[in-house]
Enzyme design. Structure first.
Site, short mmCIF file in Angstrom:
data_model
loop_
_atom_site.label_atom_id
_atom_site.label_comp_id
_atom_site.label_asym_id
_atom_site.label_seq_id
_atom_site.Cartn_x
_atom_site.Cartn_y
_atom_site.Cartn_z
N ASP A 73 24.67 21.14 54.65
CA ASP A 73 25.62 21.73 53.84
C ASP A 73 25.71 23.21 54.23
O ASP A 73 25.01 23.94 54.93
CB ASP A 73 25.21 21.76 52.17
N GLU A 135 20.92 22.95 50.41
CA GLU A 135 20.14 24.03 50.59
C GLU A 135 20.88 25.34 50.29
O GLU A 135 20.26 26.21 49.86
CB GLU A 135 19.67 24.13 52.33
#
Length: 377
Positions: A73, A135
Site C-alpha cells: 500500500d 502499513e
C-alpha cells in the site's frame, strides 16, 4: 525463472494501491512468487466488508528461516508530478512512481534476489515473505494480525528483514535495528464557564491545562542510551474553541505525542500523565490515549553484522546502526523474532516525483542476494 527487478517494480507501481486499496498489487507479487515455487496464502483480517488484504509466501520448510516483510500500500500521490505517478517512467536513470522507494522497490529487489539465488542452486533453508496492504494506514489488520497466524501455522522465522527505505541520501548508509515507541494522548479538562469579571464563580480549565502541560514538558524523561536518543514529549495542539474575550471557557484540551526509547514503557508514561492531570484537575480531567508501538532494540548479533558486511562490499559504506525516525511494522515483528530494516534511499518517499536510481535497485538485489547466502541459505 529469473525475475527482472525493474520490470517487477514497474508492475507493482502500476497498481494504484493507495491504502486501503490493493488494485491487484498482491496478485502481481503472488504470480512472481508462485513462479519461483513459493506456496502462497492470501490472508484477510478485519471487519466484514473492510478486510485488509495480506500475503504470506514461503519456499522451503526447514531452517534457517529468513522472512522478508513489507507493504504494497502507498500514500496518495498528490499533485506536482512530472510523470504519471503510476506509470513507472524511467528518465535519466531514475525510476519514478508512487511507492517505488516506500517500498515497492524493496519488495521487487528481494524477489529478484531470491530468483537469482535459485537460478544457481536450491535453498539450504526457508525464505518467506510477509506482505501487507495496511502499513500506510492504521496498521490494525496487516502485519499485526498476520504474525499470530504465522506462529500458529509453524512459520516463526529465525530473523526478519524489513525492506523499508532506511537510507537518508545514499544506499548503504543506515540499518535500523530498533525504533522508538510512540504514545499519543488527548487531555481534556472540564471547567465551569463564567464571566471573566467574576472568576470566583467559574473554574478556568485553561489555567489547569497550562499547569499540566508545564509540568509534563518540564520533565527530562531521560538522556538517551547507547542506541537511542533522548525521549521527547511534544505538545502538538491546544484547543479551547472560545471566540469571546469575556467568557471563561467550559473546557480546554491539548494533544501531545511522546516518542520514547527503551528506558520507558508506554503504560508507565501514560500513568505519569494521568497522575499529573489528577494533581492539577482532580476529577475534571479526561485522557484519550493510544500506544501505537513500544520501543524495541534488536541486538547487533550475527545477522546484523552479516548485513553490514554485505552492504560494505556492495556500496563501500559502513552502515550505521540506527533507531531513529518514525514507526514501522518492525514494532510488531520484534515480538516474534529478531528484526532489522534495510532498503532503498528514502529522500523522495511520500513526495511528488518519488523516484530511485535504477542502479540502486540493481545494487539492492545484490545486497539481498548475498545476505541470503550469508544467512546460511
Amino acid at each position: 525463472m529469473s525475475i527482472d527487478v525493474v520490470e517487477l517494480a514497474r508492475s507493482l507501481i502500476a497498481c494504484r494501491s493507495v491504502t486501503p486499496a490493493d488494485d491487484g498489487a498482491l496478485a502481481v507479487l503472488d504470480r512472481a512468487l508462485t513462479g519461483l515455487g513459493f506456496a502462497t496464502e492470501h490472508l484477510s483480517f478485519g471487519p466484514a466488508g473492510e478486510e485488509t488484504p495480506n500475503l504470506f509466501a514461503r519456499l522451503g520448510s526447514s531452517g534457517p528461516h529468513l522472512c522478508f516483510a513489507g507493504h504494497t500500500d502507498v500514500v496518495p500521490p498528490g499533485d506536482g508530478w512530472s510523470a504519471d505517478p503510476f506509470g513507472g517512467t524511467i528518465r535519466d536513470g531514475l525510476l519514478f512512481g508512487r511507492g517505488i522507494a516506500d517500498m515497492k522497490g524493496g519488495i521487487a529487489a528481494f524477489v529478484s534476489a531470491v530468483s537469482s539465488l535459485l537460478a544457481q542452486r536450491p535453498l539450504n533453508g526457508s525464505v518467506s515473505l510477509l506482505i501487507t496492504g495496511d502499513e500506510e494506514g492504521p496498521a490494525r489488520h496487516g502485519t499485526k494480525d498476520v504474525l499470530p497466524w504465522m506462529v500458529e501455522h509453524g512459520h516463526r522465522p529465525d530473523f526478519c528483514l524489513v525492506g523499508e527505505p532506511t537510507n537518508p541520501m545514499h544506499l548503504g548508509e543506515t540499518i535500523k535495528i530498533g525504533r522508538r515507541g510512540s504514545l499519543n494522548a488527548c487531555i481534556t479538562i472540564e471547567g465551569t464557564q463564567g464571566h471573566v469579571a467574576y472568576p470566583h464563580l467559574a473554574d478556568n480549565p485553561v489555567h489547569r491545562l497550562i499547569a499540566i502541560l508545564g509540568e509534563l514538558t518540564g520533565r527530562e524523561l531521560d538522556r538517551g542510551n547507547a542506541h537511542f536518543s533522548a525521549s521527547s514529549l511534544q505538545v502538538v495542539s491546544i484547543d479551547v474553541g472560545n471566540p469571546a474575550t469575556n467568557v471563561i471557557p467550559q473546557k480546554a484540551s491539548a494533544v501531545l505525542n511522546i516518542r520514547f526509547n527503551t528506558e520507558h514503557r508506554g503504560e508507565t508514561l501514560l500513568r505519569w500523565i494521568e497522575a499529573c492531570v489528577e494533581r492539577h484537575a482532580p476529577g475534571r480531567g479526561r485522557i484519550e490515549s493510544q500506544i501505537s508501538g513500544e520501543a524495541f532494540l534488536t541486538e547487533p548479533a550475527a545477522p546484523v553484522r552479516a548485513l553490514q558486511d554485505v552492504i560494505a562490499r556492495h556500496t563501500g559504506n559502513a552502515a550505521l546502526l540506527d533507531t531513529g525516525g518514525g514507526t514501522s511494522d518492525a514494532r510488531f515483528i520484534t515480538s516474534v523474532c529478531p528484526v532489522a530494516e534495510f532498503g532503498l534511499v528514502g529522500a523522495t518517499m511520500h513526495k511528488a516525483d518519488e523516484c530511485v536510481p535504477v542502479a540502486d535497485l540493481e545494487t539492492l538485489v545484490g545486497i539481498y542476494r548475498d545476505f541470503l547466502e550469508a544467512f546460511g541459505l
